[in-house]
Design a protein around this motif. Structure first.
Motif, PDB file in Angstrom:
ATOM      1  N   MET A  31       0.917  -1.194   0.004  1.00  0.00           N
ATOM      2  CA  MET A  31      -0.028   0.057  -0.080  1.00  0.00           C
ATOM      3  C   MET A  31       0.732   1.287  -0.011  1.00  0.00           C
ATOM      4  O   MET A  31       0.576   2.306  -0.639  1.00  0.00           O
ATOM      5  CB  MET A  31      -0.960   0.086   1.226  1.00  0.00           C
ATOM      6  CG  MET A  31      -1.608   1.245   1.395  1.00  0.00           C
ATOM      7  SD  MET A  31      -2.807   1.226   2.681  1.00  0.00           S
ATOM      8  CE  MET A  31      -1.604   1.300   3.993  1.00  0.00           C
ATOM      9  N   PHE A  32       2.046   1.210   0.737  1.00  0.00           N
ATOM     10  CA  PHE A  32       2.809   2.294   0.947  1.00  0.00           C
ATOM     11  C   PHE A  32       3.659   2.509  -0.349  1.00  0.00           C
ATOM     12  O   PHE A  32       3.951   3.717  -0.820  1.00  0.00           O
ATOM     13  CB  PHE A  32       3.752   2.144   2.073  1.00  0.00           C
ATOM     14  CG  PHE A  32       3.058   3.005   3.196  1.00  0.00           C
ATOM     15  CD1 PHE A  32       3.239   4.565   3.420  1.00  0.00           C
ATOM     16  CD2 PHE A  32       2.511   2.172   4.138  1.00  0.00           C
ATOM     17  CE1 PHE A  32       2.332   5.057   4.731  1.00  0.00           C
ATOM     18  CE2 PHE A  32       1.694   3.016   5.328  1.00  0.00           C
ATOM     19  CZ  PHE A  32       1.993   4.238   5.432  1.00  0.00           C
ATOM     20  N   GLU A  33       4.093   1.448  -0.906  1.00  0.00           N
ATOM     21  CA  GLU A  33       4.566   1.498  -2.225  1.00  0.00           C
ATOM     22  C   GLU A  33       3.839   2.386  -3.392  1.00  0.00           C
ATOM     23  O   GLU A  33       4.194   3.185  -4.253  1.00  0.00           O
ATOM     24  CB  GLU A  33       5.212   0.240  -2.987  1.00  0.00           C
ATOM     25  CG  GLU A  33       6.279  -0.230  -1.843  1.00  0.00           C
ATOM     26  CD  GLU A  33       6.645  -1.713  -2.216  1.00  0.00           C
ATOM     27  OE1 GLU A  33       5.768  -2.451  -3.126  1.00  0.00           O
ATOM     28  OE2 GLU A  33       7.667  -2.278  -1.599  1.00  0.00           O
ATOM     29  N   GLY A  41      -0.323  16.314  -5.379  1.00  0.00           N
ATOM     30  CA  GLY A  41      -1.773  16.781  -5.433  1.00  0.00           C
ATOM     31  C   GLY A  41      -2.853  15.553  -4.968  1.00  0.00           C
ATOM     32  O   GLY A  41      -3.679  15.868  -4.474  1.00  0.00           O
ATOM     33  N   GLN A  42      -2.384  14.406  -5.604  1.00  0.00           N
ATOM     34  CA  GLN A  42      -3.470  13.319  -5.121  1.00  0.00           C
ATOM     35  C   GLN A  42      -3.365  13.082  -3.770  1.00  0.00           C
ATOM     36  O   GLN A  42      -4.338  12.605  -3.285  1.00  0.00           O
ATOM     37  CB  GLN A  42      -2.852  12.215  -6.350  1.00  0.00           C
ATOM     38  CG  GLN A  42      -2.984  12.197  -7.685  1.00  0.00           C
ATOM     39  CD  GLN A  42      -2.389  11.024  -8.132  1.00  0.00           C
ATOM     40  OE1 GLN A  42      -1.533  10.631  -8.347  1.00  0.00           O
ATOM     41  NE2 GLN A  42      -3.293  10.554  -9.469  1.00  0.00           N
ATOM     42  N   ILE A  43      -2.230  13.167  -3.253  1.00  0.00           N
ATOM     43  CA  ILE A  43      -2.157  12.767  -1.780  1.00  0.00           C
ATOM     44  C   ILE A  43      -2.788  13.735  -0.885  1.00  0.00           C
ATOM     45  O   ILE A  43      -3.640  13.591  -0.204  1.00  0.00           O
ATOM     46  CB  ILE A  43      -0.515  12.739  -1.300  1.00  0.00           C
ATOM     47  CG1 ILE A  43       0.100  11.465  -2.003  1.00  0.00           C
ATOM     48  CG2 ILE A  43      -0.467  12.611   0.143  1.00  0.00           C
ATOM     49  CD1 ILE A  43       1.521  11.492  -1.504  1.00  0.00           C
ATOM     50  N   ARG A  44      -2.605  15.184  -1.197  1.00  0.00           N
ATOM     51  CA  ARG A  44      -3.471  16.095  -0.781  1.00  0.00           C
ATOM     52  C   ARG A  44      -5.037  15.943  -0.810  1.00  0.00           C
ATOM     53  O   ARG A  44      -5.608  16.039   0.058  1.00  0.00           O
ATOM     54  CB  ARG A  44      -3.221  17.389  -1.383  1.00  0.00           C
ATOM     55  CG  ARG A  44      -1.758  17.881  -0.720  1.00  0.00           C
ATOM     56  CD  ARG A  44      -1.681  19.299  -1.219  1.00  0.00           C
ATOM     57  NE  ARG A  44      -0.064  19.752  -0.650  1.00  0.00           N
ATOM     58  CZ  ARG A  44       0.819  20.021  -1.404  1.00  0.00           C
ATOM     59  NH1 ARG A  44       0.931  19.985  -2.762  1.00  0.00           N
ATOM     60  NH2 ARG A  44       1.887  20.463  -1.106  1.00  0.00           N
ATOM     61  N   PHE A  45      -5.231  15.461  -2.166  1.00  0.00           N
ATOM     62  CA  PHE A  45      -6.775  15.436  -2.216  1.00  0.00           C
ATOM     63  C   PHE A  45      -7.430  14.102  -1.508  1.00  0.00           C
ATOM     64  O   PHE A  45      -8.474  14.268  -0.777  1.00  0.00           O
ATOM     65  CB  PHE A  45      -7.170  14.659  -3.610  1.00  0.00           C
ATOM     66  CG  PHE A  45      -8.318  14.437  -3.996  1.00  0.00           C
ATOM     67  CD1 PHE A  45      -9.472  15.470  -4.223  1.00  0.00           C
ATOM     68  CD2 PHE A  45      -8.616  12.891  -4.245  1.00  0.00           C
ATOM     69  CE1 PHE A  45     -10.770  15.118  -4.247  1.00  0.00           C
ATOM     70  CE2 PHE A  45     -10.153  12.696  -4.458  1.00  0.00           C
ATOM     71  CZ  PHE A  45     -11.277  14.008  -4.752  1.00  0.00           C
ATOM     72  N   PHE A  46      -6.490  12.855  -1.063  1.00  0.00           N
ATOM     73  CA  PHE A  46      -6.942  11.809  -0.327  1.00  0.00           C
ATOM     74  C   PHE A  46      -7.034  12.461   1.142  1.00  0.00           C
ATOM     75  O   PHE A  46      -7.659  11.915   1.871  1.00  0.00           O
ATOM     76  CB  PHE A  46      -6.147  10.746  -0.505  1.00  0.00           C
ATOM     77  CG  PHE A  46      -6.540   9.890  -1.612  1.00  0.00           C
ATOM     78  CD1 PHE A  46      -7.760   9.332  -1.811  1.00  0.00           C
ATOM     79  CD2 PHE A  46      -5.641   9.803  -2.742  1.00  0.00           C
ATOM     80  CE1 PHE A  46      -7.920   8.538  -2.978  1.00  0.00           C
ATOM     81  CE2 PHE A  46      -5.713   9.013  -3.790  1.00  0.00           C
ATOM     82  CZ  PHE A  46      -7.004   8.414  -3.976  1.00  0.00           C
ATOM     83  N   GLY A  47      -6.050  13.013   1.560  1.00  0.00           N
ATOM     84  CA  GLY A  47      -5.872  13.775   2.848  1.00  0.00           C
ATOM     85  C   GLY A  47      -7.291  14.652   3.294  1.00  0.00           C
ATOM     86  O   GLY A  47      -7.752  14.547   4.047  1.00  0.00           O
ATOM     87  N   LEU A  48      -7.583  15.494   2.076  1.00  0.00           N
ATOM     88  CA  LEU A  48      -8.727  16.303   2.313  1.00  0.00           C
ATOM     89  C   LEU A  48     -10.090  15.521   2.413  1.00  0.00           C
ATOM     90  O   LEU A  48     -11.043  15.858   3.260  1.00  0.00           O
ATOM     91  CB  LEU A  48      -8.929  17.106   1.144  1.00  0.00           C
ATOM     92  CG  LEU A  48     -10.315  18.255   1.003  1.00  0.00           C
ATOM     93  CD1 LEU A  48     -10.039  19.140   2.109  1.00  0.00           C
ATOM     94  CD2 LEU A  48     -10.150  19.049  -0.258  1.00  0.00           C
ATOM     95  N   CYS A  49     -10.072  14.475   1.627  1.00  0.00           N
ATOM     96  CA  CYS A  49     -11.389  13.451   1.605  1.00  0.00           C
ATOM     97  C   CYS A  49     -11.401  12.796   3.019  1.00  0.00           C
ATOM     98  O   CYS A  49     -12.404  12.777   3.499  1.00  0.00           O
ATOM     99  CB  CYS A  49     -11.255  12.389   0.546  1.00  0.00           C
ATOM    100  SG  CYS A  49     -11.463  13.253  -1.239  1.00  0.00           S
ATOM    101  N   SER A  50     -10.228  12.412   3.733  1.00  0.00           N
ATOM    102  CA  SER A  50     -10.193  11.858   4.651  1.00  0.00           C
ATOM    103  C   SER A  50     -10.818  12.853   6.023  1.00  0.00           C
ATOM    104  O   SER A  50     -11.567  12.287   6.862  1.00  0.00           O
ATOM    105  CB  SER A  50      -8.681  11.247   5.209  1.00  0.00           C
ATOM    106  OG  SER A  50      -8.713  10.706   6.323  1.00  0.00           O
ATOM    107  N   ILE A  51     -10.444  14.165   5.910  1.00  0.00           N
ATOM    108  CA  ILE A  51     -10.734  14.967   6.892  1.00  0.00           C
ATOM    109  C   ILE A  51     -12.184  15.405   6.820  1.00  0.00           C
ATOM    110  O   ILE A  51     -12.884  15.577   7.620  1.00  0.00           O
ATOM    111  CB  ILE A  51      -9.711  16.425   6.666  1.00  0.00           C
ATOM    112  CG1 ILE A  51      -8.346  16.104   7.267  1.00  0.00           C
ATOM    113  CG2 ILE A  51     -10.451  17.262   7.517  1.00  0.00           C
ATOM    114  CD1 ILE A  51      -7.338  17.224   6.592  1.00  0.00           C
TER     115      ILE A  51
END
Length: 62
Positions: A31-33, A41-51
């Motif tokens: 998963m981490f790989e 940008g994709q990582i930020r989007f997933f972080g925003l969705c999680s929040i």
């Protein structure tokens, strides 16, 4: 809600997050790989969705 509830919630979060590496270290590593291949940008989007999901869940429970 008092401060002990917040600390209990954080402790429970750590327990839940520790389950995947404990029971499936190969899956956790894979998963981490895959995450490392994502753009910032994709990582930020997933972080925003999680929040957003967490805040919605909290609002639903209160």
């Amino acid at each position: 809600m008092d401060s002990s509830t917040i600390w209990q919630a954080l402790a429970l979060m750590l327990v839940i997050e520790g389950l995947l590496p404990l029971f499936s270290p190969r899956g956790w590593r894979g998963m981490f790989e895959q995450i490392l291949k994502l753009s910032n940008g994709q990582i930020r989007f997933f972080g925003l969705c999680s929040i957003a999901a967490g805040l919605a869940w909290i609002a639903f429970l209160i």
